[in-house]
Scaffold this motif. Structure first.
Motif, mmCIF file in Angstrom:
data_model
loop_
_atom_site.group_PDB
_atom_site.id
_atom_site.type_symbol
_atom_site.label_atom_id
_atom_site.label_comp_id
_atom_site.label_asym_id
_atom_site.label_seq_id
_atom_site.Cartn_x
_atom_site.Cartn_y
_atom_site.Cartn_z
ATOM 1 N N LYS A 124 -32.107 -19.342 33.741
ATOM 2 C CA LYS A 124 -32.894 -20.583 33.708
ATOM 3 C C LYS A 124 -32.210 -21.672 32.881
ATOM 4 C CE LYS A 124 -37.342 -18.362 34.602
ATOM 5 N NZ LYS A 124 -38.720 -18.126 34.103
ATOM 6 N N CYS A 172 -33.302 -20.944 28.817
ATOM 7 C CA CYS A 172 -33.379 -19.584 28.271
ATOM 8 C C CYS A 172 -32.559 -18.677 29.176
ATOM 9 C CB CYS A 172 -34.832 -19.102 28.196
ATOM 10 S SG CYS A 172 -35.613 -18.964 29.811
ATOM 11 N N CYS A 189 -33.594 -16.085 30.999
ATOM 12 C CA CYS A 189 -34.345 -15.361 32.037
ATOM 13 C C CYS A 189 -33.688 -15.560 33.401
ATOM 14 C CB CYS A 189 -35.775 -15.873 32.111
ATOM 15 S SG CYS A 189 -36.756 -15.465 30.676
ATOM 16 N N CYS A 197 -39.958 -13.933 32.598
ATOM 17 C CA CYS A 197 -40.374 -14.893 31.575
ATOM 18 C C CYS A 197 -40.052 -14.388 30.178
ATOM 19 C CB CYS A 197 -41.883 -15.116 31.628
ATOM 20 S SG CYS A 197 -42.483 -15.524 33.238
ATOM 21 N N CYS A 198 -39.948 -15.350 29.248
ATOM 22 C CA CYS A 198 -39.752 -15.030 27.837
ATOM 23 C C CYS A 198 -40.517 -16.073 27.021
ATOM 24 C CB CYS A 198 -38.265 -15.046 27.498
ATOM 25 S SG CYS A 198 -37.565 -16.710 27.453
ATOM 26 N N CYS A 219 -39.546 -19.910 28.040
ATOM 27 C CA CYS A 219 -40.054 -20.519 29.269
ATOM 28 C C CYS A 219 -41.576 -20.385 29.391
ATOM 29 C CB CYS A 219 -39.324 -19.990 30.507
ATOM 30 S SG CYS A 219 -39.276 -18.227 30.697
#
Ligand SMILES: [Zn+2]
Length: 476
Positions: free
Chosen positions: A20, A23, A25, A37-38, A41
């Motif tokens: 992304k 980040c 991901c 996701c993390c 995001c």
């Protein structure tokens, strides 16, 4: 009165980076909801974004290919709005200093060329998806797409017809595919368009009030939405009413646009510079390096195909319009197929099948190896052209092995002169009238007799041999 339609486009393109924009991901399409996701995001408090270098590189490459000026000092801004698909309640975008500006794309419709000016190209993050479940009357949020990198390409209002819009999008898609910066899969939302449209009396230089149609993701929907919306506005004006500046939604099933929200109570995005990301400074050396990496694009390749492979201009243009076709063509030729043959098969049978099955070239299963094998069987006289076309249609959907298919179905060409002679004898005996006709001077029956012989040989003989055999017998 004659009316003129004025159209501008905003195109969102998902970039084909592995991770992304802010980040690490994955950007992979799909996946179980909320597994890509993390905290970054998902917009958790205290997290900080870090710009993905590849996103900047891809945006620059796209900007260069679209003849833009690259903004060497550019920066990100916050676009504030509250909507459940955006957990941070703001989107990181570029407003004041977008990465590229003032570009140009030349399109061709019919015989005419036309320049479409690019106002700007900027980087931003995608939002998540809201999934509506009518069974339980609930809306669920899937944040997998949150933070997937996008470039938004904004044109000036330079289009006058839907045909020009489609020509531009095809060119844009092809360019981005050549660059490898996006897969441009419209059905997965990798490329989607907002269409701004207004109408005005022909010859007028003032713009009419425009409406915006959001998130159109197929060429068909775009063409139909433009036709519908232009007609709707013209009818309003001819009835003495006014067009309201608003966002409208195109409904593919109802074939109509519907009001979503009017600009009169539009939200204020309260843009301000993104405090968590320092401005980007791109050096001239960096940009020079990218310029050198730019691949050979459609136009240069088209010229090369005409010279190197002696392809007609039309054929070369058709193949080079899509990167997937270029890759397929070059692989088939590399396997030994004559270029002209490869092009004929691709632009004939292959295009027909793709159209019938509504498939994109990059999604088909047929491989260059298999087509090359089929072409080679024709070249060597193992099968004739008619049979080859049938084989092509049979092997196309699942890439069944061409050679195995021919063997399995006993389609090898009949070249045994005794068999051909026998079939001629039979055909003549059963069609004595036609033979007499020919001898009375009616040359046209020849074709009929050849057809009769071919039928007896189940279409598998070499048409030239049969032709000669029939003619021979008629004249001796
Ligand atoms: Zn993340």
């Amino acid at each position: 009165m004659t009316w003129e339609t004025v159209i501008g486009l905003e195109t969102h393109v998902e970039l084909a980076t592995k991770t992304k924009i802010f980040c690490s991901c994955t950007t992979a399409f799909g996946g179980a909801p909320n597994t890509h996701c993390c905290p970054v995001c998902m917009g958790m408090p205290g997290t900080l974004p870090v710009v993905n270098k590849k996103v900047v590189e891809f945006a620059c490459k796209a900007g260069l290919a679209l003849n833009c000026e690259i903004t060497r000092y550019n920066k990100f801004d916050r676009k504030n709005y509250f909507y459940p698909d955006l957990p941070k309640a703001y989107q990181i975008s570029q407003l004041y200093l977008p990465i590229a500006r003032n570009g140009r794309v030349t399109i061709q419709t019919g015989e005419r060329e036309r320049d479409i000016r690019i106002h700007e190209l900027h980087m931003e993050e995608d939002a998540g998806k809201l999934v509506h479940d009518p069974w339980v009357d609930q809306t669920k949020a899937d944040y997998n797409r949150c933070g997937v990198p996008l470039i938004e390409i904004v044109t000036e209002p330079d289009f006058r017809t839907a045909e020009q819009v489609i020509a531009y999008l095809e060119k844009l898609k092809s360019t981005l595919e050549y660059l490898g910066v996006s897969d441009c899969k419209m059905q997965e939302g990798s490329l989607r368009c907002d269409v701004n449209l207004s109408v005005r009396p022909a010859g007028s230089t003032e713009f009419g009030t425009r409406t915006e149609m959001k998130n159109l993701n197929s060429f068909k929907a775009i063409s139909r939405a433009i036709a519908y919306e232009a007609r709707r506005q013209i009818e309003l004006l001819e009835e003495g009413k006014r067009v309201i500046q608003e966002t409208r939604r195109w409904d593919d099933n109802k074939d109509a646009t519907f009001s979503m929200r009017s600009k009169e109570n539009a939200q204020d995005y309260r843009y301000f510079p993104e405090p968590d990301i320092p401005p980007l400074e791109l050096s001239e050396e960096y940009l020079d390096g990218l310029r050198k990496e730019q691949p050979e694009m459609a136009e240069e390749r088209k010229e090369r195909y005409q010279k190197e492979y002696s392809l007609p201009e039309y054929d070369a243009g058709q193949i080079t319009a899509q990167k997937a076709l270029v890759d397929f063509f070059e692989a088939t030729v590399a396997l030994g197929a004559p270029a002209k043959e490869a092009a004929n098969w691709m632009l004939g049978e292959m295009m027909r099948r793709l159209k019938e099955e509504e498939l994109e070239p990059k999604d088909m299963k047929l491989t260059p190896e298999n087509l090359a094998a089929l072409i080679s069987m024709v070249e060597q006289g193992t099968i004739n052209r008619n049979t080859a076309a049938k084989v092509f249609r049979a092997i196309f959907p699942d890439n069944a092995d061409a050679q195995a298919y021919v063997k399995e179905h006993g389609l090898e060409q009949v070249s045994d002169p005794v068999l051909v002679e026998h079939a001629v004898e039979e055909a003549f005996a059963e069609n004595a009238d036609a033979v007499a006709d020919f001898k009375a001077g009616n040359e046209k029956v020849l074709g009929f007799l050849v057809g009769q012989v071919m039928r007896r040989l189940k279409g598998k003989a070499d048409p030239k041999t049969v032709n000669e055999a029939v003619r021979d017998r008629l004249t001796h």
